[in-house]
Design an enzyme around this catalytic site. Structure first.
Site, short mmCIF file in Angstrom:
data_model
loop_
_atom_site.label_atom_id
_atom_site.label_comp_id
_atom_site.label_asym_id
_atom_site.label_seq_id
_atom_site.Cartn_x
_atom_site.Cartn_y
_atom_site.Cartn_z
N SER A 1 -7.39 -0.63 1.62
CA SER A 1 -7.11 -1.18 0.29
C SER A 1 -5.61 -1.40 0.12
O SER A 1 -4.81 -0.50 0.39
CB SER A 1 -7.61 -0.22 -0.80
N ARG B 1 0.84 -1.20 0.00
CA ARG B 1 0.00 0.00 0.00
C ARG B 1 0.88 1.24 0.00
O ARG B 1 1.81 1.35 0.80
CB ARG B 1 -0.91 0.02 1.22
N GLU C 1 -6.41 -5.72 -6.20
CA GLU C 1 -6.78 -5.20 -4.88
C GLU C 1 -7.09 -6.31 -3.88
O GLU C 1 -7.90 -7.20 -4.14
CB GLU C 1 -7.98 -4.26 -4.98
#
Length: 495
Positions: free
Chosen positions: A431, A406, A466
């Site tokens: 996410s 991330r 994702e």
């Protein structure tokens, strides 16, 4: 409602911002004398930079904003009629529609002039941020809020209304910014024979319309909540007033002050429904009710086995985000998932796949994550959305193919709390990407050793690989390396 009797249209602004904002000032002198001084100063700051605006901007940006606004109004009206049918909202839809049109016009015109003067959307000195998507501040909230309340004759609720207005204006500004920048990074439509540029611009404009409709709905909800809070509590300076007599007194005063007769008649007819509506209940001390009359003593009854309490039903995704948005998220998410991974698609209900796909869109995560972090109000509709998304995540298998990554930008106060050996978490959805190269850029790069992350790339339609973690997932900070402008973290999920 007649906030500005001669408020200019976007076409007027396109032809001559300077001339038409002067007309706004003149219109105020013809009516609303109580608001004259405040509005004259407000619009003067808008018109000071208007002479250069049209030459700097050209017409396309304004056209896109105008189109997004026109598309937003039917969405706004449909959502209001569906969510607030129980309080007869249709009776005052014309008043509310005029209100949101004029507020959008004021905010949008301010942004247009600010862009010419400052070179970036919203570069004005009275509260709107100088960068796209920046939050409308207390300055513009105070001035626009006072105008709305003076025009409606609702000055008594000012303390409760103005306090929440910047959040509504920020959502509206976000929609205007999306439409304003709809043509950024694409070829001019006339130079793109494939039609791709037109499709991208249209998608961005439609997204802007949905953002604007959401901001307009927030504005109406704020107005209703401010009325209910005033009726139950009175003005802040008077303290908390609890008796039914005081509620009746405040109600009579409020209705006597209301300038718009249509709005006043609606409030008189639906006041009891407003006060009882669960979505308008205030937090904190509650009014003191009249004591109930004593009932005759009953003979004790034999205890019976407790009955199981039924779990309250969660509102559907359509009820939470509106029919149009829900249908689009469900149909798009299902189509992508059925093609990519039919087995995982079959695990999810329509509401679950719609919520998860909706989260992967800009409008979805930008709507829900700030509320989960406490930056914006968390409504019952948002809670329903989170429930459907979490239930969908629970049905999917955990991602077990290695670390995820991330990239993000965090403020210094948040980074200072992320120290080796300490736990950390995000109240929002988190996410991450299974592909290091696809992780977003920023001043922070994270490597996450997760356990409960779920691969939702099969339903998103984005090539981001994702892997999503639910709200509040806790991690330990295993390592931290400060390397100039970028700080790298290794986080390990706490089972």
């Amino acid at each position: 409602m007649d906030l500005l009797a001669n408020v200019p249209s976007w076409s007027d602004i396109e032809r001559s911002l300077d001339q038409k904002f002067s007309a706004v000032n003149q219109s105020i002198h013809q009516g609303l004398q109580s608001a004259n001084d405040s509005w004259h100063g407000f619009s003067r700051r808008v018109s000071d930079g208007a002479g250069q605006a049209y030459g700097y901007l050209g017409g396309h940006r304004i056209d896109n904003v105008q189109q997004a606004l026109a598309m937003s109004y039917p969405i706004f009206q449909e959502d209001l009629k569906r969510k607030w049918a129980s309080i007869g909202i249709e009776q005052i839809l014309p008043v509310l529609l005029q209100l949101v049109k004029e507020v959008s016009m004021i905010l949008g015109g301010s942004i247009a002039v600010g862009s010419a003067a400052g070179g970036a959307i919203g570069a004005l000195a009275f509260g709107v941020g100088a960068a796209p998507g920046a939050v409308a501040g207390a300055g513009i909230g105070l001035e626009v809020g006072n105008l709305i309340l003076l025009a409606l004759g609702l000055s008594a609720i000012a303390e409760y209304f103005i306090k929440g207005l910047p959040v509504c204006l920020a959502t509206l500004q976000e929609g205007i910014a999306t439409a304003w920048n709809a043509e950024e990074g694409v070829k001019p439509a006339g130079l793109d024979p494939t039609g791709g540029s037109v499709a991208v611009i249209q998608e961005r404009t439609e997204r802007a319309a949905r953002q604007l409709a959401r901001g307009q709905e927030q504005l109406v909800l704020l107005l209703l909540m401010a009325i209910v809070t005033y009726l139950l509590r009175g003005q802040m300076k008077a303290g908390i007033m609890g008796s039914m007599e005081n509620i009746a007194t405040r109600s009579a005063k409020l209705q006597a002050d209301i300038a718009n007769k249509q709005f006043g008649a609606w409030l008189a007819k639906n006041e009891a429904k407003l006060l009882a509506h669960p979505d308008l209940q205030i937090k904190g001390p509650t009014p003191v009710k009249k004591p109930e009359p004593l009932q005759p003593a009953r003979q004790p009854e034999k205890a019976s086995a407790p009955k199981p309490v039924a779990k309250p039903a969660v509102m559907s995704l359509r009820e939470a985000v509106g029919n149009q948005t829900a249908d689009r998220w469900i149909s798009t998410g299902r189509r992508i998932a059925d093609f990519t991974d039919p087995k995982r698609s079959a695990l999810l209900t329509d509401d679950q796949i719609g919520a998860l796909h909706g989260y992967t869109t800009n409008e979805g995560y930008q709507w829900i994550n700030p509320a989960l972090r406490g930056q914006t109000p968390l409504s019952p509709q948002m809670e329903a959305f989170v429930t459907h998304a979490n239930e969908g995540l629970a049905k999917l298998p955990s991602y077990t193919l290695g670390d995820t990554f991330r990239g993000t930008t965090l403020p210094e106060d948040v980074m200072s709390r992320m120290q080796v050996g300490l736990p950390t978490s995000d109240a929002a959805f988190l996410s991450t990407s299974a592909d290091r190269a696809l992780a977003f850029n920023g001043n922070v790069k994270m490597t996450l050793q997760g356990v409960t992350g779920k691969d939702i790339s099969f339903l998103s339609g984005h090539r981001e690989a994702e892997v999503l973690f639910g709200p509040g997932t806790r991690f330990n900070v295993v390592d931290r390396v400060d390397n100039g402008s970028v700080t790298q973290f290794i986080l390990k999920e706490i089972p």
